[in-house]
Design a protein around this motif. Structure first.
Motif, PDB file in Angstrom:
ATOM      1  N   LEU A  37     143.464 124.453 -18.141  1.00 17.40           N
ATOM      2  CA  LEU A  37     144.852 124.285 -18.566  1.00 17.40           C
ATOM      3  C   LEU A  37     145.031 122.982 -19.336  1.00 17.40           C
ATOM      4  O   LEU A  37     145.670 122.939 -20.391  1.00 17.40           O
ATOM      5  CB  LEU A  37     145.770 124.289 -17.344  1.00 17.40           C
ATOM      6  N   LEU A  38     144.437 121.912 -18.812  1.00 19.15           N
ATOM      7  CA  LEU A  38     144.544 120.617 -19.486  1.00 19.15           C
ATOM      8  C   LEU A  38     143.852 120.649 -20.841  1.00 19.15           C
ATOM      9  O   LEU A  38     144.358 120.088 -21.826  1.00 19.15           O
ATOM     10  CB  LEU A  38     143.944 119.520 -18.608  1.00 19.15           C
ATOM     11  N   ALA A  39     142.703 121.290 -20.892  1.00 18.60           N
ATOM     12  CA  ALA A  39     141.987 121.387 -22.171  1.00 18.60           C
ATOM     13  C   ALA A  39     142.832 122.119 -23.206  1.00 18.60           C
ATOM     14  O   ALA A  39     142.868 121.738 -24.389  1.00 18.60           O
ATOM     15  CB  ALA A  39     140.652 122.092 -21.971  1.00 18.60           C
ATOM     16  N   ALA A  40     143.525 123.171 -22.786  1.00 18.82           N
ATOM     17  CA  ALA A  40     144.394 123.912 -23.703  1.00 18.82           C
ATOM     18  C   ALA A  40     145.541 123.024 -24.185  1.00 18.82           C
ATOM     19  O   ALA A  40     145.904 123.037 -25.367  1.00 18.82           O
ATOM     20  CB  ALA A  40     144.944 125.161 -23.017  1.00 18.82           C
ATOM     21  N   GLN A  41     146.101 122.227 -23.280  1.00 23.30           N
ATOM     22  CA  GLN A  41     147.202 121.340 -23.657  1.00 23.30           C
ATOM     23  C   GLN A  41     146.727 120.267 -24.635  1.00 23.30           C
ATOM     24  O   GLN A  41     147.392 119.982 -25.644  1.00 23.30           O
ATOM     25  CB  GLN A  41     147.791 120.696 -22.390  1.00 23.30           C
ATOM     26  N   LEU A  42     145.582 119.667 -24.373  1.00 16.79           N
ATOM     27  CA  LEU A  42     145.056 118.624 -25.246  1.00 16.79           C
ATOM     28  C   LEU A  42     144.739 119.183 -26.635  1.00 16.79           C
ATOM     29  O   LEU A  42     145.046 118.552 -27.658  1.00 16.79           O
ATOM     30  CB  LEU A  42     143.803 118.014 -24.629  1.00 16.79           C
ATOM     31  N   ALA A  43     144.148 120.364 -26.672  1.00 19.82           N
ATOM     32  CA  ALA A  43     143.820 120.980 -27.960  1.00 19.82           C
ATOM     33  C   ALA A  43     145.085 121.302 -28.752  1.00 19.82           C
ATOM     34  O   ALA A  43     145.129 121.143 -29.980  1.00 19.82           O
ATOM     35  CB  ALA A  43     142.988 122.241 -27.739  1.00 19.82           C
ATOM     36  N   ALA A  44     146.131 121.735 -28.056  1.00 17.43           N
ATOM     37  CA  ALA A  44     147.391 122.035 -28.735  1.00 17.43           C
ATOM     38  C   ALA A  44     148.002 120.764 -29.317  1.00 17.43           C
ATOM     39  O   ALA A  44     148.552 120.769 -30.425  1.00 17.43           O
ATOM     40  CB  ALA A  44     148.366 122.699 -27.764  1.00 17.43           C
ATOM     41  N   GLY A  45     147.907 119.665 -28.580  1.00 16.19           N
ATOM     42  CA  GLY A  45     148.395 118.393 -29.094  1.00 16.19           C
ATOM     43  C   GLY A  45     147.624 117.933 -30.318  1.00 16.19           C
ATOM     44  O   GLY A  45     148.206 117.430 -31.287  1.00 16.19           O
ATOM     45  N   GLN A  46     146.311 118.104 -30.269  1.00 17.15           N
ATOM     46  CA  GLN A  46     145.500 117.760 -31.444  1.00 17.15           C
ATOM     47  C   GLN A  46     145.911 118.576 -32.656  1.00 17.15           C
ATOM     48  O   GLN A  46     146.016 118.049 -33.770  1.00 17.15           O
ATOM     49  CB  GLN A  46     144.020 118.003 -31.131  1.00 17.15           C
ATOM     50  N   ALA A  47     146.140 119.863 -32.449  1.00 22.18           N
ATOM     51  CA  ALA A  47     146.508 120.737 -33.568  1.00 22.18           C
ATOM     52  C   ALA A  47     147.828 120.325 -34.201  1.00 22.18           C
ATOM     53  O   ALA A  47     148.057 120.558 -35.391  1.00 22.18           O
ATOM     54  CB  ALA A  47     146.582 122.187 -33.082  1.00 22.18           C
ATOM     55  N   LEU A  48     148.691 119.681 -33.416  1.00 18.93           N
ATOM     56  CA  LEU A  48     149.978 119.215 -33.932  1.00 18.93           C
ATOM     57  C   LEU A  48     149.883 117.825 -34.561  1.00 18.93           C
ATOM     58  O   LEU A  48     150.870 117.322 -35.087  1.00 18.93           O
ATOM     59  CB  LEU A  48     151.010 119.188 -32.794  1.00 18.93           C
ATOM     60  N   GLY A  49     148.714 117.221 -34.470  1.00 16.29           N
ATOM     61  CA  GLY A  49     148.535 115.893 -35.028  1.00 16.29           C
ATOM     62  C   GLY A  49     149.006 114.772 -34.125  1.00 16.29           C
ATOM     63  O   GLY A  49     149.165 113.631 -34.578  1.00 16.29           O
ATOM     64  N   HIS A  50     149.226 115.057 -32.847  1.00 21.16           N
ATOM     65  CA  HIS A  50     149.635 114.017 -31.910  1.00 21.16           C
ATOM     66  C   HIS A  50     148.497 113.030 -31.672  1.00 21.16           C
ATOM     67  O   HIS A  50     147.315 113.381 -31.798  1.00 21.16           O
ATOM     68  CB  HIS A  50     150.068 114.643 -30.581  1.00 21.16           C
ATOM     69  N   GLU A  51     148.890 111.829 -31.265  1.00 23.35           N
ATOM     70  CA  GLU A  51     147.893 110.772 -31.060  1.00 23.35           C
ATOM     71  C   GLU A  51     147.450 110.616 -29.609  1.00 23.35           C
ATOM     72  O   GLU A  51     146.298 110.272 -29.340  1.00 23.35           O
ATOM     73  CB  GLU A  51     148.458 109.440 -31.571  1.00 23.35           C
ATOM     74  N   ARG A  52     148.355 110.842 -28.654  1.00 26.14           N
ATOM     75  CA  ARG A  52     148.002 110.671 -27.244  1.00 26.14           C
ATOM     76  C   ARG A  52     148.778 111.648 -26.369  1.00 26.14           C
ATOM     77  O   ARG A  52     149.806 112.185 -26.765  1.00 26.14           O
ATOM     78  CB  ARG A  52     148.313 109.245 -26.758  1.00 26.14           C
ATOM     79  N   VAL A  53     148.256 111.806 -25.155  1.00 24.55           N
ATOM     80  CA  VAL A  53     148.944 112.556 -24.110  1.00 24.55           C
ATOM     81  C   VAL A  53     149.071 111.628 -22.904  1.00 24.55           C
ATOM     82  O   VAL A  53     148.136 110.876 -22.593  1.00 24.55           O
ATOM     83  CB  VAL A  53     148.174 113.831 -23.718  1.00 24.55           C
TER      84      VAL A  53
END
Length: 347
Positions: A297-313
């Motif tokens: 679940l966390l990996a999916a969330q981190l990958a989604a953030g990367q795809a949006l161009g976010h810098e950190r979680v």
């Protein structure tokens, strides 16, 4: 948490009406109303910019507090105002329902930074504790009763205030950050587990799973429907950064067994110095743990953030969680940045 032989009302004892503060720097004290939401938000923002600039209370969260059926502003709130009517201090005492194993009263609020060190906060907290004791004394259950409040390590005056009032340090919660410029490893859950994006259609089932999976978390109780709907229906909730794990049991029935739910408040990105999301809730049903569900679940969330161009979680974790959550997060690249302390007065 063990039951007591006597009711909580008996243990708290007589809880008279709290005494209104009196201070020369405050023109008047009165209960808050919905007309004060903007003023309280502005005050909370000024406090947050000093005490914890990486997270600021959203206006919608304050408005939601006033909308809860269990919050009675005429009894559960107090604002201090100056001669011009501006709000200088605010105290609210939340008394959430659905008390299954613990009855909690939670004071929140504070004083404008330019007026600190003058004794206003001490008087305000005394009023809040008086109201909190009234709330606890309304319970005839034999459950434990807590007055619970939090202090960020970057605002030591709050910790000192709580300790002076008789509250005890009970727990540390760590804030962790994970840069998204580092690769995110794909983690597949065990056989029979399916991870999918969160949708409103599964809200009720995810709510039930949240309540069940959090019952072994320190101080946690089930969320009311009002609180839950305010969260997933809030302005900053991000379904595109939230995921649900489904598990299939021996009978072939699929159910929600885990989740990661996130928010992203773009208004604080400039102040905190990076773009990104906040993971508010991560949970897996106890009978389904050990199958890499949380990691996937966390990996999916981190990958989604990367795809949006976010810098950190960012997320927060109980430093002594019996579920091993801290090790889970650090193993996925999260690093501690600061902490807040939970203070309690127990009955």
């Amino acid at each position: 948490m063990d039951l007591h032989e006597t009711s909580l009302a008996e243990r708290v004892g007589v809880a008279p009406a709290p005494v209104l503060p009196e201070h020369p720097d405050v023109a008047a004290w009165r209960p808050a109303t919905t007309a004060d939401i903007d003023g309280i938000w502005q005050l909370r923002r000024a406090m947050g910019e000093v005490d914890h600039p990486n997270y600021l209370t959203a206006r919608g969260a304050i408005a939601a507090d006033f909308g809860y059926s269990h919050f009675h502003a005429e009894l559960d709130s107090l604002v201090g105002i100056d001669a011009a009517g501006s709000i200088l201090a605010v105290g609210m005492v939340m008394f959430p329902p659905r008390q299954v194993s613990l009855v909690r009263s939670m004071p929140i609020g504070g004083v404008h930074p330019r007026l600190r060190g003058r004794g206003i906060g001490r008087q305000l907290l005394e009023w809040q504790l008086g109201r909190a004791k009234q709330q606890l004394a309304s319970s005839t259950t034999t459950l434990p009763g807590w007055i619970l409040s939090y202090a960020d390590e970057r605002s030591p005056q709050n910790a000192a205030l709580f300790e002076h009032a008789g509250l005890s340090l009970a727990r540390y919660f760590l804030t962790l950050e994970r840069p998204l410029d580092a690769p995110v490893r794909v983690i597949d859950p065990a056989a029979g587990i399916r991870v999918a994006a969160y949708t409103a259609a599964v809200s009720a089932e995810v709510h039930r799973t949240r309540d069940d999976s959090f019952m072994d978390h320190w101080g946690s109780q089930p969320m009311s429907d009002e609180n839950w709907n305010a969260f997933v229906g809030g302005k900053w909730f991000r379904p595109d950064l939230s995921f649900v794990a489904y598990g299939t049991d021996a009978a072939g029935t699929e159910q929600v067994v885990g989740f990661v739910l996130s928010t992203a408040n773009e208004n604080i990105w400039a102040m905190q110095g990076f773009t990104g999301s906040y993971i508010d809730l991560v949970g897996v049903l106890s009978g389904w743990r050990g199958r890499h569900i949380a990691q996937s679940l966390l990996a999916a969330q981190l990958a989604a953030g990367q795809a949006l161009g976010h810098e950190r979680v960012t997320l927060a974790v109980d430093s002594a969680s019996p579920t091993g959550a801290l090790g889970l997060y650090t193993g996925m690249g999260f690093v501690p940045t600061h902490k807040k302390m939970a203070y309690t007065l127990e009955f």
